[in-house]
Design an enzyme around this catalytic site. Structure first.
Site, PDB file in Angstrom:
ATOM      1  CB  ALA A 385      -0.844  -0.024   1.386  1.00 50.83           C
ATOM      2  CB  ALA A 387      -0.352   6.018  -3.155  1.00 50.77           C
ATOM      3  N   PRO A 388       1.268   8.013  -1.152  1.00 49.11           N
ATOM      4  CG  PRO A 388       2.034   9.988  -0.425  1.00 49.11           C
ATOM      5  CD  PRO A 388       1.195   8.815   0.007  1.00 49.11           C
ATOM      6  CE  LYS A 391       5.494   4.495   6.250  1.00 49.49           C
ATOM      7  NZ  LYS A 391       4.515   5.538   5.820  1.00 49.49           N
ATOM      8  CG  ASP A 409      -2.242   2.978  -3.130  1.00 51.42           C
ATOM      9  OD1 ASP A 409      -1.638   3.173  -2.124  1.00 51.42           O
ATOM     10  OD2 ASP A 409      -3.464   3.146  -3.139  1.00 51.42           O
ATOM     11  CG  ASP A 453       2.477   2.547   5.691  1.00 49.25           C
ATOM     12  OD1 ASP A 453       2.231   2.595   7.092  1.00 49.25           O
ATOM     13  OD2 ASP A 453       2.508   3.685   5.309  1.00 49.25           O
ATOM     14  CB  CYS A 510      -0.505   6.537  10.946  1.00 45.68           C
ATOM     15  SG  CYS A 510      -1.686   6.695   9.864  1.00 45.68           S
TER      16      CYS A 510
HETATM   17  C1  LIG Z   1      -1.208   4.582   5.000  1.00 42.20           C
HETATM   18  S1  LIG Z   1      -1.422   5.039   3.221  1.00 42.20           S
HETATM   19  C2  LIG Z   1       0.086   4.322   2.839  1.00 42.20           C
HETATM   20  C3  LIG Z   1       1.427   5.563   2.740  1.00 42.20           C
HETATM   21  C4  LIG Z   1       2.424   5.014   2.029  1.00 42.20           C
HETATM   22  N1  LIG Z   1       2.805   3.549   2.544  1.00 42.20           N
HETATM   23  C5  LIG Z   1       3.437   5.996   2.083  1.00 42.20           C
HETATM   24  O1  LIG Z   1       4.459   5.789   2.863  1.00 42.20           O
HETATM   25  O2  LIG Z   1       3.460   7.178   1.512  1.00 42.20           O
HETATM   26  C6  LIG Z   1      -2.559   3.492   3.005  1.00 42.20           C
HETATM   27  C7  LIG Z   1      -2.743   3.386   1.337  1.00 42.20           C
HETATM   28  O3  LIG Z   1      -3.328   2.221   1.325  1.00 42.20           O
HETATM   29  C8  LIG Z   1      -3.885   2.262   0.286  1.00 42.20           C
HETATM   30  N2  LIG Z   1      -4.954   1.115  -0.057  1.00 42.20           N
HETATM   31  C9  LIG Z   1      -6.120   0.912   0.675  1.00 42.20           C
HETATM   32  N3  LIG Z   1      -6.675  -0.386   0.653  1.00 42.20           N
HETATM   33  C10 LIG Z   1      -5.890  -1.200  -0.135  1.00 42.20           C
HETATM   34  C11 LIG Z   1      -5.966  -2.222  -0.855  1.00 42.20           C
HETATM   35  N4  LIG Z   1      -6.781  -3.161  -0.662  1.00 42.20           N
HETATM   36  N5  LIG Z   1      -4.758  -2.722  -1.473  1.00 42.20           N
HETATM   37  C12 LIG Z   1      -3.708  -1.713  -1.675  1.00 42.20           C
HETATM   38  N6  LIG Z   1      -3.546  -0.732  -1.232  1.00 42.20           N
HETATM   39  C13 LIG Z   1      -4.749  -0.100  -0.435  1.00 42.20           C
HETATM   40  C14 LIG Z   1      -4.503   3.633   0.122  1.00 42.20           C
HETATM   41  O4  LIG Z   1      -4.750   3.866  -1.184  1.00 42.20           O
HETATM   42  C15 LIG Z   1      -3.307   4.235   0.696  1.00 42.20           C
HETATM   43  O5  LIG Z   1      -2.809   4.969  -0.092  1.00 42.20           O
END
Ligand SMILES: C[S@@+](CC[C@H](N)C(=O)[O-])C[C@H]1O[C@@H](n2cnc3c(N)ncnc32)[C@H](O)[C@@H]1O
Length: 698
Positions: A385, A387-388, A391, A409, A453, A510
């Site tokens: 996961a 975006a953006p 990490k 993502d 994440d 978080c």
């Molecule tokens: C906490 S954010 C991630 C932040 C990212 N790791 C960073 O460091 O920039 C959680 C992410 O999970 C994605 N997400 C939610 N459900 C998901 C799924 N089933 N599969 C993949 N990504 C998912 C969201 O679009 C969101 O971008």
């Protein structure tokens, strides 16, 4: 406490300053000043109307008064006689900063950055602890630009001789900071007076009646404006004092529950939380500490940038930014790449260094999961996961652009920001994909390491988004953990247990709730006996719970780490690291596929996408949620005994979402997604080895 907090390093445990909150709200005027200051800092105010006087208590943690605190806490500043001599030995820095590395084409161009910068810099509505809004970075006076001469510029700054170098840098910046604080203080006083006038108008006090030069009148007006805040704070402080020493201090006619209920009611009114969330968060801590937690959620965390070691060295970046009037210092000894920003005369999302990809705006606690994962050069790593991309790009830098990072993502929109950051930061070893991570390892497996994440409720980042205080419902704390559990199993199954260098999974959120953290980890331990928890390798952080209310967790949960704003001055975070020791059993993979089929991703404002639990029986989600609670038992379980009819229906929906008519492609499409019956050997191949025909990459 903003200024003094801002001078603390992040990550280093700091003594709690419990009565601080009491100091904060001496008068309506200071409250107003605090609100104004927080607005300046870009903090989203909580919902209005929670207080009797119609004001928002939530974001008014009395920062104004802390200006004075800051001054008294600081040693008198003596301008350094000698210019700072900085020495650095940056392990993470890629030594070859060739023209190629700095090639403009890598920067992604102004258009792309402009398009993407919004996600990274201007923040987004979603929960992402990395996406700070620095558009409102305060601008200050000119007289705090420190040491822009060459001697400093060409100094070398050693991590290993950190304290000297850090002190020198800090001293070099502190003069500017001090001057700026004086100026800000004067501005705030003027603002506070102005706001007091406005508030008075809003509370139907005739403007003509206000004579703010008259002290007596002023005091009278203030007491009319904020009597309830003072009363609430006093009551909260008193109740917490009693709860902290209950035997001695209690009124014999009142039970602990009476006190707790009363204080929770006051906390809701004072800070602006829903009763449900206030109770959930309060129960995580002893009463006194809970108060510190709530107070710290009223204070924005320091701005932090992560040096992109693919492009530059931290010392060079620091000097360039100092020369632009940025006041900064290293984030703490635990990180070699973080810089904490105190003040900036320029928008940090638009400096030439930013546009050239020398840094990314990223919350300090967001470094931690990647540091725990510790991806190695030449490995194959999955960011489930991503975006953006805070990490992802950190991983790529640690891997020095070698090996391969798959950055996935589920949100296409957010993936655009991810791509932008990858380009801007000169990352070349990463492939972006757009699946629901529940589809892994079917999409691809056999990774050396996987980072999950996870999308979460964001209870660790309330200081950034106060709407969490009121917009989370009990249902969120069933649906999100449900998704998180399924994602974590998918993460585990995507790792190659036989990896020569890795075999690790890091799970992070978080959020600080037990449902999204320890319970998810415990669930994975129950369902996947082929993983065990291992130390995160992080030098600070509190141990995860092994006992919480009636729940008991495996003793190895002590290896997980919790991060709290009040304890470490970082966003609330949770990090767990697993080692996979054997392939996942065939029946477990089958069950996972079936369970995952009942969770679909839907777009939300919280993390972009989150789970929607499909009905497993009668199409009624409430029933489904109830049944999960029953199955949960002590550790939060999950029943794989699924009805194939509903699984198939769910699969069809997945296909429809991909824009394919399930009738037209019925047998093929459904078959391709449906869990296959596999033997033990086949299963481990499927779960642990990469599929040759990966779909939809790039
Ligand atoms: C906490 S954010 C991630 C932040 C990212 N790791 C960073 O460091 O920039 C959680 C992410 O999970 C994605 N997400 C939610 N459900 C998901 C799924 N089933 N599969 C993949 N990504 C998912 C969201 O679009 C969101 O971008």
């Amino acid at each position: 406490m903003a200024p003094s907090r801002r001078l603390q390093h992040q990550g280093v445990p700091t003594p709690l300053d419990e009565p601080s909150g009491a100091k904060k709200r001496k008068s309506g005027a200071s409250t107003n000043g605090a609100i104004k200051k927080q607005r300046k800092a870009g903090v989203v105010p909580a919902a209005k109307g929670t207080l009797a006087n119609g004001k928002n208590a939530a974001n008014s943690a009395g920062k104004k008064s802390t200006k004075g605190d800051f001054k008294t806490q600081q040693k008198p500043f003596v301008k350094p006689q000698k210019k700072a001599q900085l020495v650095e030995d940056d392990d993470e820095v890629v030594s070859d900063l060739s023209g190629d590395a700095l090639d403009d084409s890598d920067v992604g161009g102004a258009d792309l950055d402009g398009a993407v910068g919004g996600l990274d810099i201007l923040g987004d509505d979603d929960f992402d602890s990395d996406a700070d809004d620095f558009a409102n970075a305060p601008s200050g006076s000119d007289d705090d630009v420190v040491d822009s001469d060459r001697e400093v510029q060409h100094g070398v700054w050693s991590e290993d001789e950190d304290s000297d170098a850090e002190e020198a840098l800090t001293a070099a910046n502190i003069a500017g900071l001090s001057a700026r604080l004086d100026k800000e203080r004067a501005e705030e006083e003027a603002d506070a007076e102005q706001e007091l006038r406005q508030d008075a108008l809003q509370t139907n006090i005739a403007a003509a009646d206000l004579d703010l030069d008259d002290d007596e009148e002023d005091a009278k007006k203030q007491s009319m404006l904020a009597p309830d805040l003072q009363m609430l704070r006093t009551r909260i402080t008193e109740a917490v004092r009693v709860l902290s020493n209950f035997k001695e201090l209690r009124d014999p006619s009142r039970s602990r529950a009476d006190y707790t209920q009363a204080v929770l009611k006051d906390i809701c009114a004072y800070y602006g939380y829903s009763p449900f969330l206030a109770e959930k968060l309060f129960s995580l801590f002893p009463a006194q500490e809970a108060l510190s937690f709530f107070d710290s959620n009223e204070t924005p965390r320091p701005m932090v940038i992560r040096t992109n070691t693919l492009r530059t060295h931290r010392r060079d970046l620091a000097h360039s930014l100092i020369n632009r009037g940025v006041t900064l210092e290293p984030v703490g000894k635990w990180s070699k790449v973080g810089l904490q920003i105190f003040e900036s005369q320029v928008p940090l999302g638009a400096t030439p260094e930013y546009l050239a990809g020398h840094y990314i705006l990223q919350a300090a606690s967001s470094f931690l999961p990647v540091m725990a994962l510790a991806p190695q050069e030449h490995e194959r790593v999955l960011d489930m996961a991503a975006a953006p991309g805070g990490k992802t790009t950190h991983m790529a830098a640690l891997m020095r652009n070698t090996g391969c990072v798959f950055a996935n993502d589920a949100s296409k929109d957010r993936a655009k920001g991810l791509i932008g950051n990858i380009h801007r930061l000169g990352v070349k070893n990463t492939i972006v994909c757009n699946y629901s991570a529940l589809e892994f390892p079917k999409v691809m497996g056999g990774f050396d390491r996987v980072l999950l994440d996870a999308p979460c409720s964001g209870t660790g980042v309330i200081a950034k988004d106060a709407s969490v205080k009121t917009n989370k419902t009990p249902d969120d704390f069933l649906r999100l953990p449900h998704l998180q559990k399924q994602l974590l199993l998918a993460a585990i199954d995507s790792v190659d247990h036989a990896s020569k260098t890795g075999g690790y999974i890091v799970y992070s959120t978080c959020s600080v709730t037990v449902e999204e953290n320890e319970q998810v980890v415990q669930y994975a331990l129950n369902k996947r006996p082929n993983v065990k928890l291992v130390p995160t390798g992080l030098v600070f952080g509190r141990e995860g719970f092994i006992k919480y209310q009636s729940k008991r967790f495996h003793p190895s949960l002590k290896e997980t780490r919790r991060y709290y704003p009040h304890a470490y001055n970082v966003d609330g975070f949770f990090v767990a690291k697993f080692k996979k020791t054997a392939p996942t059993a065939a029946n477990a993979v089958h069950a996972q596929n079936a369970s995952a089929a009942n969770v679909s991703s839907i777009p939300t404002t919280n993390g972009g996408v989150e789970a929607k639990t499909k009905s497993r029986a009668a199409g009624n989600r409430d029933e489904d949620v109830d049944s999960e609670v029953e199955e949960d038992g002590v550790f939060g379980g999950w029943d794989e005994d699924e009805d194939s009819k509903y699984i198939e229906r769910s699969l069809k929906k997945q296909i429809r979402r991909k824009g394919i008519d399930p009738k037209a492609t019925k047998s093929k499409a459904v078959q391709s997604l449906a869990p296959k019956k596999v033997t033990e050997g086949e299963s481990s191949k499927q779960a642990d080895k990469p599929e040759k025909s990966g779909r939809k990459m790039g």
